[in-house]
Write an enzyme that holds these catalytic residues in place. Structure first.
Site, short mmCIF file in Angstrom:
data_model
loop_
_atom_site.label_atom_id
_atom_site.label_comp_id
_atom_site.label_asym_id
_atom_site.label_seq_id
_atom_site.Cartn_x
_atom_site.Cartn_y
_atom_site.Cartn_z
N ASN A 195 -4.59 -11.42 -2.39
CA ASN A 195 -3.50 -10.46 -2.57
C ASN A 195 -3.06 -9.76 -1.30
OD1 ASN A 195 -1.90 -8.36 -4.20
ND2 ASN A 195 -3.44 -7.12 -3.14
N TYR B 73 8.96 -12.92 5.91
CA TYR B 73 8.27 -12.57 4.65
C TYR B 73 8.53 -13.62 3.57
CZ TYR B 73 6.66 -9.85 0.62
OH TYR B 73 6.02 -9.45 -0.52
N LYS C 249 5.99 -16.46 1.73
CA LYS C 249 5.77 -16.55 0.28
C LYS C 249 6.18 -17.93 -0.27
CE LYS C 249 4.01 -12.40 -0.18
NZ LYS C 249 2.58 -12.21 -0.50
P1 NAD Z 1 0.22 -2.45 -0.01
O1 NAD Z 1 0.81 -2.34 1.35
O2 NAD Z 1 0.09 -1.24 -0.86
O3 NAD Z 1 -1.23 -3.17 0.06
C1 NAD Z 1 -1.45 -4.25 0.90
C2 NAD Z 1 -2.91 -4.59 0.91
O4 NAD Z 1 -3.09 -5.66 1.84
C3 NAD Z 1 -3.79 -3.44 1.37
O5 NAD Z 1 -4.96 -3.38 0.57
C4 NAD Z 1 -4.17 -3.81 2.81
O6 NAD Z 1 -5.47 -3.39 3.16
C5 NAD Z 1 -4.12 -5.33 2.75
N1 NAD Z 1 -3.82 -5.84 4.09
C6 NAD Z 1 -2.69 -5.67 4.81
N2 NAD Z 1 -2.84 -6.23 6.02
C7 NAD Z 1 -4.07 -6.78 6.06
C8 NAD Z 1 -4.83 -7.48 7.03
N3 NAD Z 1 -4.34 -7.74 8.24
N4 NAD Z 1 -6.08 -7.90 6.73
C9 NAD Z 1 -6.61 -7.64 5.53
N5 NAD Z 1 -5.96 -6.96 4.56
C10 NAD Z 1 -4.71 -6.54 4.83
O7 NAD Z 1 1.10 -3.55 -0.70
P2 NAD Z 1 1.26 -4.09 -2.19
O8 NAD Z 1 2.67 -3.83 -2.58
O9 NAD Z 1 0.16 -3.67 -3.08
O10 NAD Z 1 1.17 -5.66 -1.86
C11 NAD Z 1 0.15 -6.50 -2.29
C12 NAD Z 1 0.70 -7.91 -2.33
O11 NAD Z 1 1.81 -7.95 -3.22
C13 NAD Z 1 1.20 -8.43 -0.98
O12 NAD Z 1 0.81 -9.79 -0.84
C14 NAD Z 1 2.71 -8.34 -1.13
O13 NAD Z 1 3.38 -9.28 -0.32
C15 NAD Z 1 2.89 -8.62 -2.59
N6 NAD Z 1 4.15 -8.15 -3.17
C16 NAD Z 1 4.43 -6.84 -3.28
C17 NAD Z 1 5.63 -6.45 -3.84
C18 NAD Z 1 6.01 -5.02 -4.01
O14 NAD Z 1 7.16 -4.76 -4.42
N7 NAD Z 1 5.15 -4.06 -3.74
C19 NAD Z 1 6.54 -7.41 -4.30
C20 NAD Z 1 6.21 -8.75 -4.16
C21 NAD Z 1 5.01 -9.12 -3.61
#
Ligand code: NAD
Length: 245
Positions: A88, A153, A157
């Protein structure tokens, strides 16, 4: 739904990952959360402990295969099994191409794609040894049509979807299912960091009329991780209120 299962969840310190850790714990899994820093891993573990959930936490460099493998092996030795991996962790981008450097582009591919490759490569031998497992990846709705800036990005994906579909076929004979969840606009720090000009028009396009919550995505991961999804593999499940563009 996950009694006696052992799950590793990357990016488990906040947002979607933290909520998935919480929901898996509510469903009686043993959960090991990964984050990027010692402090954020400790903070998440402390928060979960205050809610009555014990978790182990690590912060390997996801781009260092040897480090990832060493921690994974250590987890396998302590728990005797690794049943579920949720890939994730991820970062996003929003700069236009002229303002994006090659190293910005490389960084997003390294975390969002190579990180998933390394984690998956590390757990597969242990899953094979125990007769199967479940690998789940976090994709995005931008993996369908791209997005108008921050091309790295969606590129990453699209690659996550490619890994998901290909590894589902490669690993099916070993009873390892591989699926992805493609979230829409979800209420986390990642979305809070986006400029209003990007986020407001996006919300207007969501037919269900709201932003998603981390629990909406965690619920999809729970279903796909459970035996209820035992005949589902190679699927990219959109969880986006039908906002697919
Ligand atoms: P967030 O920024 O709240 O959390 C991201 C997480 O990834 C954190 O726990 C962080 O520690 C970890 N992370 C980031 N960089 C890292 C690194 N270099 N090494 C290890 N861990 C790392 O974001 P989120 O919204 O909870 O996103 C989680 C996933 O969901 C991501 O893959 C994101 O692309 C995907 N996503 C999010 C959304 C959204 O709208 N929030 C939409 C589509 C996909």
């Amino acid at each position: 739904m996950l009694k006696n299962k052992v799950a590793i969840i990357t990016g488990g310190t906040r947002g979607i990952g933290l909520e998935t850790v919480r929901l898996f714990k509510e469903n009686h899994a043993n959960v090991i959360l990964f984050g990027s820093k010692k402090e954020t891993v400790a903070k998440a573990a402390e928060q979960l402990k205050s809610e009555g959930f014990d978790t182990d936490g690590y912060y390997p460099d996801l781009n260092d295969y040897d480090e990832v493998y060493k921690i994974t092996e250590q987890i396998y030795q302590s728990y005797g099994q690794i049943d579920i991996l949720v890939n994730n962790a991820g970062i996003s981008a929003n700069k236009r191409i002229e303002d994006t450097t090659s190293s910005d582009f490389q960084k997003i591919i390294d975390i969002n794609v190579v990180g998933i490759f390394n984690m998956t490569k590390a757990v597969v031998p242990f899953m094979k040894r125990n007769g199967g497992g479940v690998i789940l990846n976090t994709s995005s709705m931008v993996s369908i049509y791209g997005q108008p800036s921050g091309a790295g990005y969606p590129t990453s994906k699209f690659a996550v979807n490619g890994l998901t579909k290909s590894l589902a076929r490669e690993l099916a004979p070993h009873h390892i299912r591989v699926n992805a969840v493609a979230p829409g606009v979800i209420n986390t720090d990642m979305v809070a960091a986006l400029p209003k000009e990007i986020i407001e028009p996006l919300i207007k396009t969501i037919p269900l009329g709201r932003v998603g919550e981390p629990r909406d995505i965690a619920n999809a991961f729970l279903f796909l991780a459970s035996n209820m999804a035992s005949y589902i593999t190679g699927e990219i499940l959109s969880v986006d209120g039908a906002a697919r563009s």
